[in-house]
Design an enzyme around this catalytic site. Sequence first.
Site, PDB file in Angstrom:
ATOM      1  N   GLU A 217      -9.411  -9.984  -7.752  1.00  0.00           N
ATOM      2  CA  GLU A 217      -8.438  -8.897  -7.579  1.00  0.00           C
ATOM      3  C   GLU A 217      -7.335  -8.951  -8.644  1.00  0.00           C
ATOM      4  O   GLU A 217      -6.917  -7.906  -9.157  1.00  0.00           O
ATOM      5  CB  GLU A 217      -7.856  -8.953  -6.158  1.00  0.00           C
ATOM      6  CG  GLU A 217      -8.942  -8.620  -5.125  1.00  0.00           C
ATOM      7  CD  GLU A 217      -8.549  -8.948  -3.688  1.00  0.00           C
ATOM      8  OE1 GLU A 217      -7.443  -9.478  -3.453  1.00  0.00           O
ATOM      9  OE2 GLU A 217      -9.365  -8.658  -2.784  1.00  0.00           O
TER      10      GLU A 217
ATOM     11  N   ASN B 115      -1.740  -0.283   7.309  1.00  0.00           N
ATOM     12  CA  ASN B 115      -1.213  -1.614   7.625  1.00  0.00           C
ATOM     13  C   ASN B 115      -0.389  -2.223   6.490  1.00  0.00           C
ATOM     14  O   ASN B 115      -0.311  -3.427   6.324  1.00  0.00           O
ATOM     15  CB  ASN B 115      -2.320  -2.544   8.127  1.00  0.00           C
ATOM     16  CG  ASN B 115      -3.419  -2.767   7.104  1.00  0.00           C
ATOM     17  OD1 ASN B 115      -3.321  -2.280   5.976  1.00  0.00           O
ATOM     18  ND2 ASN B 115      -4.440  -3.517   7.465  1.00  0.00           N
TER      19      ASN B 115
ATOM     20  N   HIS C 284      -1.794  -5.407   1.314  1.00  0.00           N
ATOM     21  CA  HIS C 284      -3.055  -6.112   1.092  1.00  0.00           C
ATOM     22  C   HIS C 284      -2.746  -7.507   0.576  1.00  0.00           C
ATOM     23  O   HIS C 284      -1.826  -7.685  -0.229  1.00  0.00           O
ATOM     24  CB  HIS C 284      -3.908  -5.381   0.045  1.00  0.00           C
ATOM     25  CG  HIS C 284      -5.064  -6.213  -0.423  1.00  0.00           C
ATOM     26  ND1 HIS C 284      -6.250  -6.253   0.266  1.00  0.00           N
ATOM     27  CD2 HIS C 284      -5.193  -7.080  -1.467  1.00  0.00           C
ATOM     28  CE1 HIS C 284      -7.064  -7.107  -0.349  1.00  0.00           C
ATOM     29  NE2 HIS C 284      -6.449  -7.617  -1.399  1.00  0.00           N
TER      30      HIS C 284
ATOM     31  N   PHE D  42     -15.518   3.428   7.487  1.00  0.00           N
ATOM     32  CA  PHE D  42     -14.166   3.829   7.089  1.00  0.00           C
ATOM     33  C   PHE D  42     -13.934   3.738   5.581  1.00  0.00           C
ATOM     34  O   PHE D  42     -12.809   3.924   5.107  1.00  0.00           O
ATOM     35  CB  PHE D  42     -13.111   2.993   7.831  1.00  0.00           C
ATOM     36  CG  PHE D  42     -13.243   1.502   7.633  1.00  0.00           C
ATOM     37  CD1 PHE D  42     -12.687   0.873   6.531  1.00  0.00           C
ATOM     38  CD2 PHE D  42     -13.939   0.728   8.557  1.00  0.00           C
ATOM     39  CE1 PHE D  42     -12.813  -0.494   6.344  1.00  0.00           C
ATOM     40  CE2 PHE D  42     -14.069  -0.650   8.379  1.00  0.00           C
ATOM     41  CZ  PHE D  42     -13.498  -1.258   7.269  1.00  0.00           C
TER      42      PHE D  42
ATOM     43  N   ARG E 288      -1.412 -14.841   3.596  1.00  0.00           N
ATOM     44  CA  ARG E 288      -2.151 -14.136   4.657  1.00  0.00           C
ATOM     45  C   ARG E 288      -1.438 -14.304   6.007  1.00  0.00           C
ATOM     46  O   ARG E 288      -1.429 -13.398   6.831  1.00  0.00           O
ATOM     47  CB  ARG E 288      -3.587 -14.672   4.762  1.00  0.00           C
ATOM     48  CG  ARG E 288      -4.474 -14.322   3.583  1.00  0.00           C
ATOM     49  CD  ARG E 288      -5.028 -12.930   3.625  1.00  0.00           C
ATOM     50  NE  ARG E 288      -5.964 -12.714   4.727  1.00  0.00           N
ATOM     51  CZ  ARG E 288      -6.669 -11.604   4.887  1.00  0.00           C
ATOM     52  NH1 ARG E 288      -6.550 -10.604   4.019  1.00  0.00           N
ATOM     53  NH2 ARG E 288      -7.494 -11.472   5.894  1.00  0.00           N
TER      54      ARG E 288
ATOM     55  N   THR F  68      -5.257  -8.220  10.330  1.00  0.00           N
ATOM     56  CA  THR F  68      -5.637  -6.912   9.788  1.00  0.00           C
ATOM     57  C   THR F  68      -5.234  -5.763  10.710  1.00  0.00           C
ATOM     58  O   THR F  68      -4.682  -4.759  10.271  1.00  0.00           O
ATOM     59  CB  THR F  68      -7.171  -6.867   9.562  1.00  0.00           C
ATOM     60  OG1 THR F  68      -7.527  -7.957   8.711  1.00  0.00           O
ATOM     61  CG2 THR F  68      -7.596  -5.563   8.927  1.00  0.00           C
TER      62      THR F  68
ATOM     63  N   TYR G 219     -12.287  -2.392  -3.090  1.00  0.00           N
ATOM     64  CA  TYR G 219     -12.802  -2.436  -1.723  1.00  0.00           C
ATOM     65  C   TYR G 219     -14.334  -2.434  -1.670  1.00  0.00           C
ATOM     66  O   TYR G 219     -14.914  -2.078  -0.644  1.00  0.00           O
ATOM     67  CB  TYR G 219     -12.240  -1.263  -0.911  1.00  0.00           C
ATOM     68  CG  TYR G 219     -10.807  -1.476  -0.465  1.00  0.00           C
ATOM     69  CD1 TYR G 219     -10.429  -2.616   0.251  1.00  0.00           C
ATOM     70  CD2 TYR G 219      -9.818  -0.528  -0.736  1.00  0.00           C
ATOM     71  CE1 TYR G 219      -9.119  -2.811   0.672  1.00  0.00           C
ATOM     72  CE2 TYR G 219      -8.503  -0.716  -0.315  1.00  0.00           C
ATOM     73  CZ  TYR G 219      -8.165  -1.859   0.387  1.00  0.00           C
ATOM     74  OH  TYR G 219      -6.866  -2.050   0.815  1.00  0.00           O
TER      75      TYR G 219
ATOM     76  N   ARG H 161       2.807  -7.045   8.929  1.00  0.00           N
ATOM     77  CA  ARG H 161       2.103  -6.025   9.720  1.00  0.00           C
ATOM     78  C   ARG H 161       2.609  -6.006  11.162  1.00  0.00           C
ATOM     79  O   ARG H 161       2.717  -4.942  11.783  1.00  0.00           O
ATOM     80  CB  ARG H 161       0.597  -6.284   9.669  1.00  0.00           C
ATOM     81  CG  ARG H 161      -0.011  -5.950   8.299  1.00  0.00           C
ATOM     82  CD  ARG H 161      -1.412  -6.486   8.176  1.00  0.00           C
ATOM     83  NE  ARG H 161      -2.088  -6.035   6.956  1.00  0.00           N
ATOM     84  CZ  ARG H 161      -3.231  -6.546   6.529  1.00  0.00           C
ATOM     85  NH1 ARG H 161      -3.831  -7.521   7.197  1.00  0.00           N
ATOM     86  NH2 ARG H 161      -3.787  -6.083   5.416  1.00  0.00           N
TER      87      ARG H 161
ATOM     88  N   LYS I 159       0.845  -1.205   0.000  1.00  0.00           N
ATOM     89  CA  LYS I 159       0.000   0.000   0.000  1.00  0.00           C
ATOM     90  C   LYS I 159       0.885   1.262   0.000  1.00  0.00           C
ATOM     91  O   LYS I 159       2.107   1.169   0.186  1.00  0.00           O
ATOM     92  CB  LYS I 159      -0.913  -0.041   1.231  1.00  0.00           C
ATOM     93  CG  LYS I 159      -1.900  -1.223   1.215  1.00  0.00           C
ATOM     94  CD  LYS I 159      -2.815  -1.165   2.446  1.00  0.00           C
ATOM     95  CE  LYS I 159      -3.772  -2.334   2.492  1.00  0.00           C
ATOM     96  NZ  LYS I 159      -4.697  -2.252   3.667  1.00  0.00           N
TER      97      LYS I 159
HETATM   98  P1  IDP Z   1      -7.527  -7.303   5.260  1.00  0.00           P
HETATM   99  O1  IDP Z   1      -6.799  -6.191   4.540  1.00  0.00           O
HETATM  100  O2  IDP Z   1      -6.685  -7.892   6.357  1.00  0.00           O
HETATM  101  O3  IDP Z   1      -8.100  -8.341   4.326  1.00  0.00           O
HETATM  102  P2  IDP Z   1     -10.239  -6.224   5.563  1.00  0.00           P
HETATM  103  O4  IDP Z   1     -11.155  -6.537   6.687  1.00  0.00           O
HETATM  104  O5  IDP Z   1     -10.561  -6.767   4.212  1.00  0.00           O
HETATM  105  O6  IDP Z   1      -8.761  -6.633   6.024  1.00  0.00           O
HETATM  106  O7  IDP Z   1     -10.150  -4.634   5.479  1.00  0.00           O
HETATM  107  C1  IDP Z   1      -9.557  -4.002   4.373  1.00  0.00           C
HETATM  108  C2  IDP Z   1      -8.708  -2.869   4.856  1.00  0.00           C
HETATM  109  O8  IDP Z   1      -9.543  -1.880   5.419  1.00  0.00           O
HETATM  110  C3  IDP Z   1      -7.723  -3.224   5.956  1.00  0.00           C
HETATM  111  O9  IDP Z   1      -6.512  -3.759   5.480  1.00  0.00           O
HETATM  112  C4  IDP Z   1      -7.495  -1.884   6.627  1.00  0.00           C
HETATM  113  O10 IDP Z   1      -6.486  -1.123   5.951  1.00  0.00           O
HETATM  114  C5  IDP Z   1      -8.828  -1.176   6.439  1.00  0.00           C
HETATM  115  N1  IDP Z   1      -9.628  -1.235   7.669  1.00  0.00           N
HETATM  116  C6  IDP Z   1     -10.237  -2.315   8.212  1.00  0.00           C
HETATM  117  N2  IDP Z   1     -10.879  -1.992   9.341  1.00  0.00           N
HETATM  118  C7  IDP Z   1     -10.667  -0.655   9.516  1.00  0.00           C
HETATM  119  C8  IDP Z   1     -11.085   0.283  10.498  1.00  0.00           C
HETATM  120  O11 IDP Z   1     -11.797  -0.044  11.474  1.00  0.00           O
HETATM  121  N3  IDP Z   1     -10.666   1.565  10.318  1.00  0.00           N
HETATM  122  C9  IDP Z   1      -9.885   1.963   9.259  1.00  0.00           C
HETATM  123  N4  IDP Z   1      -9.482   1.104   8.317  1.00  0.00           N
HETATM  124  C10 IDP Z   1      -9.866  -0.184   8.443  1.00  0.00           C
END
Ligand code: IDP
Length: 148
Positions: A126, A112, A115, A57, A85, A91, A49, A102, A9
């Site tokens: 994707e 973080n 992706h 968010f 993963r 996450t 997304y 991470r 990212k």
């Molecule tokens: P992942 O990236 O581990 O698959 P997902 O639940 O698919 O996680 O969420 C996508 C992205 O959204 C996360 O990597 C993170 O950057 C962002 N994200 C998830 N939850 C939050 C939140 O509560 N606040 C801000 N960003 C979030």
Amino acid sequence: MERTFLMVKPDGVQRNLIGDIVSRFENKGFQLVGAKLMQVTEELAQQHYGEHKERPFFGELVDFITSGPVFAMVWEGENVISTARLLVGATNPTESAPGTIRGDYAVTVGKNIIHGSDSPESAVREIGLFFKEEELVSYDKTMSTWII
Ligand code: IDP
């Protein structure tokens, strides 16, 4: 043989982590089949997304992923989707184990670093969003006989 989509990212690119991240997946034994530095458009971000559209968010997420270049990659290997993963980590960096990407580099969920596709269906979707078929290269490495 599985393929997965991984993307450094904008925070990971700005923090000079592309090389370290590529090395981790190479050292693990996975094979890079496509990669490019690119600017994600608003439209692509919303598609990528899409499952989070209703989340509070979502706007922040789209703004962040379009805020600077990303490094998009496709990796190949046995069980690469779930294993990648594990290497990526949970996450929320408050829960990601040290030794994961991470866990080693991120502090907050909104920044973080990387992706990674979370299922075979997401991986196909994707990869298709970010890469044309001709941008992916299938090739043999003699070393692979020492890995699988
Ligand atoms: P992942 O990236 O581990 O698959 P997902 O639940 O698919 O996680 O969420 C996508 C992205 O959204 C996360 O990597 C993170 O950057 C962002 N994200 C998830 N939850 C939050 C939140 O509560 N606040 C801000 N960003 C979030």
